[in-house]
Design a protein around this motif. Structure first.
Motif, PDB file in Angstrom:
ATOM      1  N   THR A  29       0.670  -4.215   1.466  1.00  0.00           N
ATOM      2  CA  THR A  29      -0.385  -3.725   0.569  1.00  0.00           C
ATOM      3  C   THR A  29       0.073  -3.822  -0.883  1.00  0.00           C
ATOM      4  O   THR A  29      -0.029  -4.884  -1.502  1.00  0.00           O
ATOM      5  CB  THR A  29      -0.798  -2.289   0.958  1.00  0.00           C
ATOM      6  N   ILE A  30       0.635  -2.761  -1.434  1.00  0.00           N
ATOM      7  CA  ILE A  30       0.936  -2.741  -2.863  1.00  0.00           C
ATOM      8  C   ILE A  30       2.057  -3.705  -3.248  1.00  0.00           C
ATOM      9  O   ILE A  30       1.983  -4.346  -4.300  1.00  0.00           O
ATOM     10  CB  ILE A  30       1.244  -1.286  -3.335  1.00  0.00           C
ATOM     11  N   ALA A  77       0.661  -7.098  -3.260  1.00  0.00           N
ATOM     12  CA  ALA A  77      -0.158  -7.290  -4.465  1.00  0.00           C
ATOM     13  C   ALA A  77       0.711  -7.662  -5.655  1.00  0.00           C
ATOM     14  O   ALA A  77       0.343  -8.510  -6.480  1.00  0.00           O
ATOM     15  CB  ALA A  77      -0.954  -6.019  -4.757  1.00  0.00           C
ATOM     16  N   GLU A 109      -1.431  -6.345  -8.687  1.00  0.00           N
ATOM     17  CA  GLU A 109      -1.333  -4.914  -8.396  1.00  0.00           C
ATOM     18  C   GLU A 109      -2.224  -4.061  -9.285  1.00  0.00           C
ATOM     19  O   GLU A 109      -2.471  -2.887  -8.985  1.00  0.00           O
ATOM     20  CB  GLU A 109       0.121  -4.438  -8.505  1.00  0.00           C
ATOM     21  N   GLY A 111      -4.310  -3.504  -3.707  1.00  0.00           N
ATOM     22  CA  GLY A 111      -3.029  -3.120  -3.128  1.00  0.00           C
ATOM     23  C   GLY A 111      -2.864  -1.639  -2.871  1.00  0.00           C
ATOM     24  O   GLY A 111      -1.979  -1.228  -2.122  1.00  0.00           O
TER      25      GLY A 111
END
Length: 549
Positions: free
Chosen positions: A486-487, A490, A496, A500
């Motif tokens: 996810t983040i 990103a 980001e 994310g």
């Protein structure tokens, strides 16, 4: 038409941001405007007409971001015959599976299969043209290795491609031969360029040519098939790491006609570098839906196919050594040129010797340009078997490794067979973790399915398909694995600021899981279903069907 505002509540909401878990999320005009309590989110939405979505105990996450997906190749291989393990366990199985389809063929047809792995075949060898001739000598046959780095063809197609005893090996590739020197149907890495020579995209020694000639209509079908699989897995954004004119035109066409739901960051193959520089492009061109993100280089081949450039020999390959796509000075010159233009780079490098080539090139880029290499987040795709001494340098230069945990799951035992005990360090997340190097997860679909849930399980357990553990020290935590898809993913694509995590001001891209990953056992992780996928505040997938916008 104005988008309806949304309120998500009634389940676990894992933001992957500073707030951690929250009770509710408010969405307006495709963006997150508030996270926190239900009351706070309702207040933020004010008098708007609101669709309240009770998740009934399910789990909301940021949409998964996969920074390494060959989307059209994924669609292509899903339309080919499945010859993967354990469906195909021997060359006889392979011949039988392909032969099933010969009755359906008409003039001009070709039999194509994807997914074989020679190390999972009973014979522990690559098939040959002689093997495929058992299927047919009247129709062309092509099968692609699960890595995408090699193809096998029958004699019919070998002749059609114009490959004979006098054909020389191309730079960055090998034509397989029998003991007399005659081509045996095996085409490795840049030798796959022969498929595109009559009509198709030519990339020379800049990578394995996965860009099979096709009609514009069929290319759109490949996007549709690949996108459907990604959305069903909760993947809302991908980085396609090998884009040519064919992919760019196809993605743009899908975007223009409204069929492209996913966000795609494109990495152009390095054969386009000079042309892109001439036109003034650099990383960041495009919008939230479709953009140019980086330049993709290939340093070496594949660990699975025995062509990655290692400092040690392979135990199960007749060649014993891998090879480079470019001579070191040529590669370094291209890399520095890309950096000076403002391109983030993605370099496929599996073996330690290939990884060293990237490290040396990043150092040269820093010496020859005012642009800080750390700001660019230059990436090593796969980073399969680095030497331990290289880890400190990767950290020092701010290089981002982007491995694939499912590769360990699928191929880890085969890698150990070919390189010995050091193969347990395949995709060494533990070393990255120790040095605070970013932890990023990806799939390399279609080499592995775009399945973040399975990848997270593989990263947490280091389990293999055979049920064993490979490289215990390289296990990561569930939190690190979720953040890695996810983040942190990103950040690997410089996005980001918009995706994310579930945070105010970001785009409303979500995956809904049937269960909270933190509330099941480790073994149950891989069985968690994705029940819904949302992009821009619009539901684009449910467990029952894809919803077309």
């Amino acid at each position: 038409m104005k988008q309806q505002s949304l309120l998500f509540y009634g389940g676990s909401i894992l933001t992957m941001g500073e707030k951690g878990d929250v009770e509710a999320v408010a969405v307006k005009d495709g963006k997150i405007i508030r996270t926190g309590s239900i009351d706070a989110c309702r207040t933020a939405l004010g008098s708007d007409e609101v669709q309240e979505i009770n998740m009934n105990g399910k789990c909301l996450l940021p949409g998964f971001i996969d920074p390494h997906v060959h989307l059209m190749m994924l669609g292509m291989c899903n339309t080919w015959i499945d010859i993967s393990y354990p469906k195909v366990k021997s060359i006889d199985d392979l011949v039988n599976e392909l032969s099933i389809h010969t009755d359906k063929l008409r003039d001009g047809a070709i039999i194509r299969g994807f997914g074989f792995d020679q190390r999972n075949l009973k014979e522990k060898r690559y098939p040959t043209a002689d093997d495929l001739d058992r299927v047919s000598t009247e129709y062309p046959i092509q099968i692609m290795h699960v890595s995408g780095h090699s193809n096998i063809v029958n004699h019919y197609l070998l002749n059609d491609l114009g490959i004979d005893v006098n054909t020389e090996d191309p730079e960055g590739g090998v034509i397989g031969r029998d003991e007399t020197g005659k081509p045996n149907g095996q085409l490795f890495d840049s030798a796959n360029e022969f498929f595109a020579k009559k009509s198709g995209v030519l990339i020379g020694n800049h990578g394995p040519n996965i860009h099979m000639p096709d009609t514009p209509e069929n290319l759109q079908t490949l996007i549709e098939v690949g996108q459907k699989e990604c959305l069903a897995a909760g993947v809302t954004t991908i980085n396609d790491p090998q884009v040519t004119k064919q992919e760019m035109e196809s993605f743009n066409g899908a975007n223009n006609d409204g069929t492209l739901n996913m966000r795609i960051v494109m990495s152009f193959i390095s054969s386009y570098l000079d042309e892109l520089i001439k036109l003034g492009f650099c990383s960041g061109f495009g919008d939230e839906q479709l953009s140019i993100g980086s330049i993709k280089f290939y340093a070496d081949g594949s660990l699975n196919s025995g062509t990655a450039y290692l400092s040690t020999n392979y135990a199960d390959s007749a060649r014993t050594k891998g090879y480079l796509y470019h001579q070191p000075e040529e590669f370094k010159e291209m890399f520095v040129k890309a950096h000076q233009q403002g391109f983030q780079t993605l370099t496929h490098a599996q073996g330690d010797s290939a990884i060293q080539l990237v490290i040396d090139s990043v150092k040269a880029a820093q010496q020859n340009s005012p642009i800080d290499v750390k700001e660019m987040r230059h990436r090593i795709e796969h980073c399969g078997l680095p030497d331990p001494a290289q880890i400190d340098v990767i950290k020092e230069l701010g290089i981002w490794p982007v491995p694939q945990p499912q590769h360990v799951y699928q191929f880890g035992e085969g890698v150990i067979q070919q390189v010995g005990k050091f193969g347990e360090n395949y995709s060494p997340y533990g070393w990255f973790k120790e040095k605070n190097i970013p932890i990023v997860l990806s799939s390399d679909a279609p080499v592995a399915p775009p399945n973040p849930i399975l990848a997270i399980y593989a990263a947490v357990t280091r389990s293999t398909l055979q049920g064993n553990i490979v490289g215990e020290e390289h296990k990561i935590t569930l939190d690190e694995a979720l953040r890695g898809y996810t983040i942190e993913a990103a950040k690997a694509i410089h996005r980001e600021h918009i995706i994310g995590s579930i945070e105010e001001g970001k785009l409303a891209d979500f995956a809904v899981l049937a269960q909270n990953p933190y509330e099941v056992s480790t073994e149950q992780l891989k069985d968690i279903d994705v029940t819904e996928t949302w992009i821009n505040g619009e539901r684009v997938f449910t467990k029952e069907s894809i919803i077309n916008n």
